[in-house]
Design a protein around this motif. Sequence first.
Motif, PDB file in Angstrom:
ATOM      1  N   GLN A  66      61.810 -10.787  23.453  1.00 35.82           N
ATOM      2  CA  GLN A  66      60.631 -11.645  23.405  1.00 35.82           C
ATOM      3  C   GLN A  66      60.767 -12.840  24.350  1.00 35.82           C
ATOM      4  O   GLN A  66      59.827 -13.203  25.058  1.00 35.82           O
ATOM      5  N   ALA A  67      61.961 -13.422  24.373  1.00 38.25           N
ATOM      6  CA  ALA A  67      62.189 -14.564  25.259  1.00 38.25           C
ATOM      7  C   ALA A  67      62.120 -14.153  26.723  1.00 38.25           C
ATOM      8  O   ALA A  67      61.556 -14.851  27.571  1.00 38.25           O
ATOM      9  N   LEU A  68      62.715 -13.000  27.013  1.00 31.99           N
ATOM     10  CA  LEU A  68      62.672 -12.516  28.394  1.00 31.99           C
ATOM     11  C   LEU A  68      61.245 -12.219  28.834  1.00 31.99           C
ATOM     12  O   LEU A  68      60.835 -12.532  29.950  1.00 31.99           O
ATOM     13  N   LEU A  73      56.362 -13.740  31.987  1.00 28.22           N
ATOM     14  CA  LEU A  73      54.954 -14.111  32.076  1.00 28.22           C
ATOM     15  C   LEU A  73      54.771 -15.469  32.728  1.00 28.22           C
ATOM     16  O   LEU A  73      53.857 -15.669  33.541  1.00 28.22           O
ATOM     17  N   ILE A  74      55.633 -16.412  32.384  1.00 27.64           N
ATOM     18  CA  ILE A  74      55.555 -17.754  32.992  1.00 27.64           C
ATOM     19  C   ILE A  74      55.795 -17.677  34.486  1.00 27.64           C
ATOM     20  O   ILE A  74      55.095 -18.313  35.294  1.00 27.64           O
ATOM     21  N   ALA A  75      56.783 -16.880  34.897  1.00 26.17           N
ATOM     22  CA  ALA A  75      57.096 -16.747  36.323  1.00 26.17           C
ATOM     23  C   ALA A  75      55.929 -16.121  37.075  1.00 26.17           C
ATOM     24  O   ALA A  75      55.585 -16.545  38.187  1.00 26.17           O
ATOM     25  N   ILE A  76      55.298 -15.114  36.474  1.00 21.36           N
ATOM     26  CA  ILE A  76      54.158 -14.468  37.130  1.00 21.36           C
ATOM     27  C   ILE A  76      52.987 -15.442  37.280  1.00 21.36           C
ATOM     28  O   ILE A  76      52.334 -15.517  38.326  1.00 21.36           O
ATOM     29  N   ALA A  77      52.718 -16.219  36.220  1.00 18.90           N
ATOM     30  CA  ALA A  77      51.628 -17.189  36.276  1.00 18.90           C
ATOM     31  C   ALA A  77      51.880 -18.252  37.339  1.00 18.90           C
ATOM     32  O   ALA A  77      50.977 -18.649  38.086  1.00 18.90           O
ATOM     33  N   PHE A  78      53.118 -18.724  37.441  1.00 13.25           N
ATOM     34  CA  PHE A  78      53.465 -19.743  38.435  1.00 13.25           C
ATOM     35  C   PHE A  78      53.306 -19.194  39.850  1.00 13.25           C
ATOM     36  O   PHE A  78      52.771 -19.861  40.734  1.00 13.25           O
ATOM     37  N   SER A  79      53.775 -17.944  40.067  1.00 10.59           N
ATOM     38  CA  SER A  79      53.651 -17.332  41.394  1.00 10.59           C
ATOM     39  C   SER A  79      52.196 -17.159  41.785  1.00 10.59           C
ATOM     40  O   SER A  79      51.809 -17.380  42.937  1.00 10.59           O
ATOM     41  N   ALA A  80      51.367 -16.769  40.805  1.00 11.67           N
ATOM     42  CA  ALA A  80      49.945 -16.601  41.092  1.00 11.67           C
ATOM     43  C   ALA A  80      49.290 -17.921  41.463  1.00 11.67           C
ATOM     44  O   ALA A  80      48.453 -17.992  42.374  1.00 11.67           O
TER      45      ALA A  80
END
Length: 412
Positions: A66-68, A73-80
């Motif tokens: 769950q943590a991973l 998801l956070i990394a994908i949102a930041f990259s976007a």
Amino acid sequence: MGGRAEPPEGTPEGGAGGDDEFRSVVFDESFVRAARIQELSAQERLSAGSRPIRGRGLRGGGLSRQALALMLLIAIAFSAAVYLGTKHPYPQAGAGSAAELSMSVVPLQPGAGGVPTLAPVASGSAAATASAVATTSSTATAGATPSTDASASAGASTEVDPRTYALGPAGLALPNAGATDHFSKNQVAQALILAQNYAEVSSLDTGVLFGGKTDPVRDLLASGQRSQFDQSIKSPVDDGKHEATGWLVRFDSTEVGPTAGQETRVQGSFTVPVEVDGALQLTGDHTFVYALTPVSTDGTQQPTVLFTVRREVVYRFTAADLAANRVELTSSATEAGPMACDAASAARYFTPVLPATASGTASASASASASGKASAAATVSAAASPSGAVVDPYDKTRSAWAVCGVMGGPTP
């Protein structure tokens, strides 16, 4: 004795059976899988030493699934967010993406009629001033040389009287605006107005013409062209990219100044904007006739020189340019005369040939005869243009030339 359903010692205290206290706990499969620890099997306990259990849910001391997943998801949102910030689908206003301006500045020598002048008259006599236009040859072909090609002669015979030109900004009329595939009617109208503003500021503003001002012109340019403009003003050179006079009309105020009571005359037109490669494009083709008075060092009255400049400028407007109220210039072709056939000197200022300079005498009179003017023109033509062609700056049926020529056509 108790019955068969009861133990020999009777029912234990506290409930109906020994397992009743655990009946509220359901050990289903999900409960077992969620357990953080697991008891080892008998075989595993024999080989595991003193530790009969093992941890579950953590792999090698790492994070849970769950943590991973959350971190991913956070990394994908930041990259976007970073991508959209740098690759915005709409261009930002003032973005420096404009191409370089390509330019040509073509000096035109005096023709057979000599330097066109206005005779000095008493102040307040406007009618006399209008009738004091010095006469020259009636057609451009009178100044042609044997090397003049047929197309130049044909194009230079246009009969136009510049005295019918509009005064000042009135000569910068605009066509009707209409929407294109990707630009609204208002955007097309805005492009025309911006081109009109640029033509007026760069060709009619007294501070620009004689005062050495450049900011009024620079402020109208897209940011991507300002570096080229700055270099052209600071270090003008005849290279097709950095002539100051390719951007604006300017005179050396130590040599000539505006003639009082004589407004610049203008004739020409703007084309209707069309879409080219996702931007609006239009052309302004105008002829300006300036009345210039030579600066006198001895206090003598000088004749007014009529100096003609034809400017053919192609303008380009992106959506970002319109949002920022800026213009882009993609090309400009300028013909100016009467001047000596020296493009290098024309890169910084337009330097008119004056009557005294043309005739080679110490002084000149505005009442010089036609034969005297012909002699003056012959003197100037001693340094003949490379082509010898007659060029009529009043003829809009041809494109601006790229070589020095002899000035022809009607003279105001």
